[in-house]
Design an enzyme around this catalytic site. Structure first.
Site, mmCIF file in Angstrom:
data_model
loop_
_atom_site.group_PDB
_atom_site.id
_atom_site.type_symbol
_atom_site.label_atom_id
_atom_site.label_comp_id
_atom_site.label_asym_id
_atom_site.label_seq_id
_atom_site.Cartn_x
_atom_site.Cartn_y
_atom_site.Cartn_z
ATOM 1 N N LEU A 57 -25.459 -52.047 -5.090
ATOM 2 C CA LEU A 57 -26.799 -52.204 -4.543
ATOM 3 C C LEU A 57 -27.329 -50.811 -4.243
ATOM 4 O O LEU A 57 -26.571 -49.933 -3.806
ATOM 5 C CB LEU A 57 -26.776 -53.029 -3.243
ATOM 6 N N ASP A 58 -28.621 -50.594 -4.470
ATOM 7 C CA ASP A 58 -29.217 -49.303 -4.140
ATOM 8 C C ASP A 58 -29.042 -49.009 -2.650
ATOM 9 O O ASP A 58 -28.895 -49.930 -1.833
ATOM 10 C CB ASP A 58 -30.706 -49.301 -4.481
ATOM 11 N N LYS A 59 -29.102 -47.746 -2.305
ATOM 12 C CA LYS A 59 -28.904 -47.321 -0.913
ATOM 13 C C LYS A 59 -29.765 -48.129 0.049
ATOM 14 O O LYS A 59 -29.284 -48.615 1.070
ATOM 15 C CB LYS A 59 -29.222 -45.831 -0.775
#
EC number: 5.4.99.-
Length: 323
Positions: free
Chosen positions: A143-145
């Site tokens: 998952l993106d930051k």
């Protein structure tokens, strides 16, 4: 078994090679018979003399007749060199084979340039030390930051191989909740290839030479100038939902990379205006994860409610729309 015992001692393994493997290479047979270990690790153990075929040393390229006895004496071997650190994350589920985590927004997945530590991977190593011996500490998807929500982590190589296979076969079901700009009329599907942006290398973009990418979405709730969507990924490309929503001119609220110029609804109150201006991350949450358990073969699923910042935004948008 404690973490320390797992690391200090790996029990020997023995297996009689089935007749159908006649003519196959030894390293290929080992990879099939001992899926909890990577092929590169097995090849390394062959070189060290830790694998015997009918009681004799052997070579990786050696051809099998079928019916031979393989004796394997595994030794611990770290795949991850990162430091174990006490990182806070929400552990939703854990058994001997996998972990399910509800990742908070702002937490980076693994060390990289600009983020040498303080990542989820560092926290995973602190939580369960044997993950040092699993590539990427068992992380099989990302998952993106600034995206929150559910992700699965494998605790064994066998589970990792099974989960990666499910992702490749698209049998893992991942659903997200997203707040997008603009009032959408109906749900739909975006089928558009995604590749690296030719100029801005930090961004991805829809491009004819990109990789196949499909995103399905349906409307959960309409507001005056925003829409809450339930999004389902068919593929798993980098920034896929963010790129596809921008492509159809409904970028995610708060997305610093793909959101474009901030647009405020007309005649909104000061509280909502301040909330929209202050929402500094993409409004995206992985809310549901469904997969086949790598050990039991059962279909299992988990759900995670939207975090407080997104829920507050949804409530304010609903109040503004008179809902």
């Amino acid at each position: 078994m404690s973490d320390a015992n797992f690391i200090d001692k790996v029990p020997p393994r023995s297996v009689v090679i089935p007749e159908e493997y006649a003519g196959s290479r030894l390293d290929q047979v080992l990879s099939d018979q001992f899926p909890e270990f990577s092929r590169s690790r097995l090849q390394h153990w062959i070189k060290l003399g830790l694998v015997e075929l009918d009681g004799r040393p052997c070579k990786a390229k050696q051809r099998i007749r079928g019916g031979e006895l393989i004796n394997l004496r595994p030794i611990p071997q770290d795949e991850v060199e990162a430091e174990a650190q006490a990182i806070e994350f929400d552990l939703v589920y854990e058994d001997e084979h996998l972990l399910v985590i509800n990742k908070p927004a702002g937490l980076v997945m693994h060390p990289a340039a600009g983020n040498p530590d303080g990542t989820l991977l560092n926290g995973l190593l602190n939580h369960y030390r044997p993950l040092q011996q699993i590539p990427r500490a068992g992380i099989v998807h990302r998952l993106d930051k600034e995206t929150s929500g559910l992700l699965v982590v494998a605790k064994t190589l066998q589970s990792q191989h099974a989960l990666v296979g499910q992702l490749q076969a698209r049998s893992v079901k991942r659903e997200y909740l997203a707040i997008v700009q603009g009032e959408m009329i109906a749900g739909g599907t975006v089928d558009a290839p995604i590749g690296r942006h030719p100029v801005n290398r930090l961004r991805m973009t829809v491009h004819e030479t990109g990789k196949h990418a499909v995103t399905h979405y349906r409307i959960e709730q309409r507001f005056r100038a925003h829409t809450l969507l339930r999004v389902r990924l068919e593929t798993g490309r980098t920034h896929q939902i963010r790129v596809h929503m921008r492509h159809i001119r409904h970028p995610l609220l708060g997305d610093p990379l793909y959101g474009g110029r901030l647009k405020l609804p007309s005649a909104i109150n000061d509280e909502l205006a301040a909330a929209i201006k202050g929402f500094r991350r993409q409004a995206l949450h992985a809310t549901r994860l469904e997969l086949i358990h790598p050990e039991t073969g059962e279909q299992v699923a988990w759900e995670a409610p939207v975090p407080a910042d997104m829920q507050q935004m949804i409530d304010l948008l609903a109040e503004d729309a008179g809902l």
